[in-house]
Design a protein around this motif. Structure first.
Motif, PDB file in Angstrom:
ATOM      1  N   ALA A  78       0.456  -5.135   2.618  1.00 15.03           N
ATOM      2  CA  ALA A  78       0.837  -6.545   2.544  1.00 15.03           C
ATOM      3  C   ALA A  78      -0.238  -7.432   3.171  1.00 15.03           C
ATOM      4  O   ALA A  78      -0.593  -8.485   2.629  1.00 15.03           O
ATOM      5  CB  ALA A  78       2.179  -6.756   3.241  1.00 15.03           C
ATOM      6  N   GLN A  79      -0.792  -7.005   4.303  1.00 17.63           N
ATOM      7  CA  GLN A  79      -1.832  -7.792   4.965  1.00 17.63           C
ATOM      8  C   GLN A  79      -3.091  -7.892   4.103  1.00 17.63           C
ATOM      9  O   GLN A  79      -3.680  -8.974   3.976  1.00 17.63           O
ATOM     10  CB  GLN A  79      -2.180  -7.148   6.307  1.00 17.63           C
ATOM     11  CG  GLN A  79      -1.067  -7.212   7.332  1.00 17.63           C
ATOM     12  CD  GLN A  79      -1.441  -6.494   8.615  1.00 17.63           C
ATOM     13  OE1 GLN A  79      -2.611  -6.287   8.914  1.00 17.63           O
ATOM     14  NE2 GLN A  79      -0.442  -6.073   9.360  1.00 17.63           N
ATOM     15  N   LEU A  80      -3.496  -6.764   3.529  1.00 20.58           N
ATOM     16  CA  LEU A  80      -4.718  -6.768   2.723  1.00 20.58           C
ATOM     17  C   LEU A  80      -4.549  -7.582   1.448  1.00 20.58           C
ATOM     18  O   LEU A  80      -5.469  -8.290   1.023  1.00 20.58           O
ATOM     19  CB  LEU A  80      -5.123  -5.330   2.388  1.00 20.58           C
ATOM     20  CG  LEU A  80      -5.508  -4.458   3.583  1.00 20.58           C
ATOM     21  CD1 LEU A  80      -5.816  -3.032   3.126  1.00 20.58           C
ATOM     22  CD2 LEU A  80      -6.698  -5.039   4.335  1.00 20.58           C
ATOM     23  N   LEU A  81      -3.366  -7.503   0.842  1.00 21.55           N
ATOM     24  CA  LEU A  81      -3.104  -8.308  -0.348  1.00 21.55           C
ATOM     25  C   LEU A  81      -3.146  -9.796  -0.009  1.00 21.55           C
ATOM     26  O   LEU A  81      -3.693 -10.607  -0.766  1.00 21.55           O
ATOM     27  CB  LEU A  81      -1.742  -7.935  -0.944  1.00 21.55           C
ATOM     28  CG  LEU A  81      -1.668  -6.566  -1.621  1.00 21.55           C
ATOM     29  CD1 LEU A  81      -0.216  -6.211  -1.933  1.00 21.55           C
ATOM     30  CD2 LEU A  81      -2.500  -6.535  -2.901  1.00 21.55           C
ATOM     31  N   GLU A  82      -2.594 -10.160   1.133  1.00 17.61           N
ATOM     32  CA  GLU A  82      -2.644 -11.553   1.569  1.00 17.61           C
ATOM     33  C   GLU A  82      -4.088 -11.987   1.810  1.00 17.61           C
ATOM     34  O   GLU A  82      -4.505 -13.071   1.390  1.00 17.61           O
ATOM     35  CB  GLU A  82      -1.835 -11.733   2.852  1.00 17.61           C
ATOM     36  CG  GLU A  82      -1.846 -13.162   3.386  1.00 17.61           C
ATOM     37  CD  GLU A  82      -1.156 -13.310   4.731  1.00 17.61           C
ATOM     38  OE1 GLU A  82      -1.138 -14.434   5.250  1.00 17.61           O
ATOM     39  OE2 GLU A  82      -0.648 -12.299   5.262  1.00 17.61           O
ATOM     40  N   MET A  83      -4.864 -11.141   2.446  1.00 16.44           N
ATOM     41  CA  MET A  83      -6.250 -11.478   2.773  1.00 16.44           C
ATOM     42  C   MET A  83      -7.120 -11.616   1.524  1.00 16.44           C
ATOM     43  O   MET A  83      -8.076 -12.394   1.516  1.00 16.44           O
ATOM     44  CB  MET A  83      -6.830 -10.415   3.706  1.00 16.44           C
ATOM     45  CG  MET A  83      -6.196 -10.413   5.085  1.00 16.44           C
ATOM     46  SD  MET A  83      -6.691  -8.984   6.094  1.00 16.44           S
ATOM     47  CE  MET A  83      -8.371  -9.441   6.508  1.00 16.44           C
ATOM     48  N   THR A  84      -6.776 -10.866   0.477  1.00 16.60           N
ATOM     49  CA  THR A  84      -7.553 -10.956  -0.763  1.00 16.60           C
ATOM     50  C   THR A  84      -6.991 -12.000  -1.713  1.00 16.60           C
ATOM     51  O   THR A  84      -7.508 -12.177  -2.823  1.00 16.60           O
ATOM     52  CB  THR A  84      -7.598  -9.587  -1.473  1.00 16.60           C
ATOM     53  OG1 THR A  84      -6.260  -9.113  -1.680  1.00 16.60           O
ATOM     54  CG2 THR A  84      -8.376  -8.574  -0.663  1.00 16.60           C
ATOM     55  N   GLY A  85      -5.921 -12.717  -1.298  1.00 17.23           N
ATOM     56  CA  GLY A  85      -5.397 -13.810  -2.097  1.00 17.23           C
ATOM     57  C   GLY A  85      -4.378 -13.415  -3.147  1.00 17.23           C
ATOM     58  O   GLY A  85      -3.950 -14.261  -3.940  1.00 17.23           O
TER      59      GLY A  85
END
Length: 228
Positions: A78-85
């Motif tokens: 979830a964090q990485l998806l948020e960080m990649t937009g």
């Protein structure tokens, strides 16, 4: 085992790249990834890769680990998806996490942040309100959970910015003020919103101080929008 402990030591020293190299060596020696205690080395490698500054590569590492073990590393995903937009995908992962772990406050806060970034302000408010309602499911067997200013303050701000249920917004603003030891910009901004909403004679002075302490950019645009 030596490589795994070397990775942990390097991470503790703040050297994410060295830690990632050690985890890769571990993975080569054992022909894959393993769970050691509460650490999955594939998830750990993805985390280290992100900390080293390569978020897209971290997402690839994590997806490779999940291809072999579906569901592993959901919070990091979830964090990485948020960080990649990829906000829509991040919201889906967080919604499932909340269904599985309804008492985990951090997931609600992250869901609210994702929704805000996507421009979905009212759904973000619902996520923050749900976080505030989390209590002890077994009275007498868990301790008191103090209100989190990281939830109360943004929720109060959203209520007052949107002009939705101002009484609730003012109640939360008062609560947030009592939780802060060293007020910052967000606290002054919330104080200005609350003073304006109450019709406080001091509102003009608070807003003037806020403008004097607001740099040009998104914060100044926010002040112009909601405290015109």
């Amino acid at each position: 085992l030596v490589q795994f402990e070397r990775a942990r030591a390097a991470h503790a020293l703040g050297d994410a790249k060295a830690a990632a190299r050690a985890v890769r060596s571990f993975s080569e020696l054992v022909n894959g990834h393993r769970t050691i205690g509460n650490v999955h080395t594939g998830v750990f490698l993805a985390q280290l890769t992100a900390e080293a500054g390569d978020v897209p590569a971290a997402l690839r590492v994590l997806r490779a680990a999940r291809a072999l073990e579906p569901g592993v590393g959901d919070p990091l995903l979830a964090q990485l998806l948020e960080m990649t937009g990829d906000l829509q995908a991040a919201e889906k992962v967080l919604t499932k996490l909340i269904e599985r772990y309804p008492g985990q406050r951090s997931f609600y806060g992250q869901l609210a942040r994702v929704r805000l970034t996507a421009g979905h302000r009212l759904p973000a408010m619902r996520a923050l309100e749900a976080s505030l309602k989390i209590g002890c499911s077994t009275p007498g067997k868990c301790g008191y959970r103090a209100p989190d200013v990281g939830v109360v303050r943004p929720l109060a701000t959203l209520y007052l910015e949107e002009g939705v249920d101002s009484d609730r917004g003012l109640e939360l603003a008062d609560q947030a003020r009592g939780l802060v030891e060293k007020p910052g910009w967000d606290d002054l901004y919330l104080a200005a919103l609350a003073a304006r909403r109450r019709g406080d004679p001091a509102a003009a002075d608070i807003i003037s101080r806020l403008r004097a302490n607001t740099p040009e950019g998104p914060l100044a645009e926010r002040v112009a929008t909601y405290l015109a």
